[in-house]
Design a protein around this motif. Structure first.
Motif, short mmCIF file in Angstrom:
data_model
loop_
_atom_site.label_atom_id
_atom_site.label_comp_id
_atom_site.label_asym_id
_atom_site.label_seq_id
_atom_site.Cartn_x
_atom_site.Cartn_y
_atom_site.Cartn_z
N GLN A 64 0.83 -1.20 0.00
CA GLN A 64 0.00 0.00 0.00
C GLN A 64 0.86 1.26 0.00
O GLN A 64 0.53 2.26 -0.65
CB GLN A 64 -0.94 0.00 1.21
N ARG A 65 1.99 1.21 0.70
CA ARG A 65 2.91 2.35 0.72
C ARG A 65 3.40 2.65 -0.70
O ARG A 65 3.52 3.81 -1.09
CB ARG A 65 4.08 2.06 1.65
N GLN A 76 2.38 -10.57 -7.31
CA GLN A 76 1.08 -10.06 -7.75
C GLN A 76 0.37 -9.33 -6.61
O GLN A 76 -0.30 -8.30 -6.84
CB GLN A 76 0.23 -11.21 -8.27
N GLU A 77 0.51 -9.82 -5.38
CA GLU A 77 -0.11 -9.15 -4.24
C GLU A 77 0.54 -7.80 -3.96
O GLU A 77 -0.14 -6.85 -3.53
CB GLU A 77 -0.03 -10.06 -3.01
N THR A 78 1.83 -7.70 -4.22
CA THR A 78 2.53 -6.43 -4.03
C THR A 78 2.03 -5.38 -5.02
O THR A 78 1.90 -4.20 -4.69
CB THR A 78 4.05 -6.62 -4.18
N LEU A 79 1.73 -5.80 -6.22
CA LEU A 79 1.29 -4.87 -7.26
C LEU A 79 -0.18 -4.51 -7.14
O LEU A 79 -0.62 -3.49 -7.68
CB LEU A 79 1.57 -5.48 -8.64
N ALA A 80 -0.97 -5.31 -6.43
CA ALA A 80 -2.43 -5.14 -6.41
C ALA A 80 -2.89 -3.74 -6.00
O ALA A 80 -3.75 -3.16 -6.68
CB ALA A 80 -3.07 -6.21 -5.52
N PRO A 81 -2.37 -3.14 -4.92
CA PRO A 81 -2.85 -1.80 -4.57
C PRO A 81 -2.55 -0.75 -5.64
O PRO A 81 -3.39 0.12 -5.91
CB PRO A 81 -2.12 -1.48 -3.26
N LEU A 82 -1.38 -0.82 -6.24
CA LEU A 82 -1.03 0.14 -7.29
C LEU A 82 -1.90 -0.09 -8.52
O LEU A 82 -2.38 0.87 -9.14
CB LEU A 82 0.44 0.03 -7.65
#
Length: 225
Positions: free
Chosen positions: A40-41, A63-69
């Motif tokens: 999220q940051r 994929q989870e790291t990219l999800a918020p962006l």
């Protein structure tokens, strides 16, 4: 001066890995709660940039790291197997004991005969080749703008060593590629002119984990790699 394009290589966030397993390309390893905060940051920090293209490793943590962006930008990322984690003969081994693992498993030492290739994993030249092919494709897709590619520590670090014409020989703890860091490749047309490094989520990373070669979120502090 030609057209400037920036391709940001983003390492994934902290992984829930309480056993300290070197997970490599294994399925089932997801971001920890802290890892989701890191993701999220990233979205909050670079979500207003001129990003027009997203791509990611097929592994869950990427994929989870990219999800918020991705959600913030309203874009569907391209899944690219060329930016997956590097292959490793130690995949699945519990490294919770750190270097003492080799005392418990001396059979692992047979893989350690050539640190230049390296003998225990995917050759550095092959990692750099597949990563650079994906980087150039991302540059083409985002020409004149910016792209974000989510990958993993060793592939990103190997790419940087290649671009800076440095030796691949290194100690894992010297990699400047901590969790959710950005290694930003700046292009003038199709020529690389600069490599930048930043840590948007640096203040969220436990001090003892900043130089860890893989993420072990949830593991006791004394068992971190």
């Amino acid at each position: 001066m030609g057209v400037q394009t920036i391709v940001h290589l983003l390492r994934h966030g902290e992984v829930h890995n309480p056993e300290g397993v070197l997970y490599g390309r294994m399925d089932g390893f997801h971001l920890s709660d802290l890892g989701h905060q890191m993701a999220q940051r990233i979205a909050d920090t670079i979500g207003d940039r001129d990003i027009v293209h997203l791509r990611t490793s097929p592994l869950e943590r990427a994929q989870e790291t990219l999800a918020p962006l991705s959600a913030r930008l309203g874009m569907t990322p391209q899944v690219d197997p060329r930016v997956i984690e590097s292959g490793n003969k130690f995949q699945g081994v519990d490294f919770g004991a750190g270097a003492r693992t080799f005392l418990k498993r001396p059979d692992l030492l047979r893989h350690m005969y050539n640190p230049f290739k390296p003998s225990w994993g995917e050759p550095y030249d092959e990692i750099a080749g597949r990563m650079m092919a994906a980087v150039h494709d991302a540059r083409d897709a985002a020409e004149g703008h910016e792209a974000v590619v989510v990958s993993h520590q060793l592939p990103i670090w190997t790419t940087r060593l290649f671009l800076e014409r440095r030796s691949y020989l290194h100690h894992p703890k010297t990699r400047q590629c901590t969790l959710c860091s950005l290694t930003s490749v700046v292009f003038d047309d199709d020529r690389v002119t600069q490599v930048r490094y930043s840590e948007p989520a640096g203040d969220l990373i436990p001090v003892g984990d900043r130089s860890a070669p893989f993420s072990a979120g949830g593991a006791p502090r004394e068992d971190r790699p």
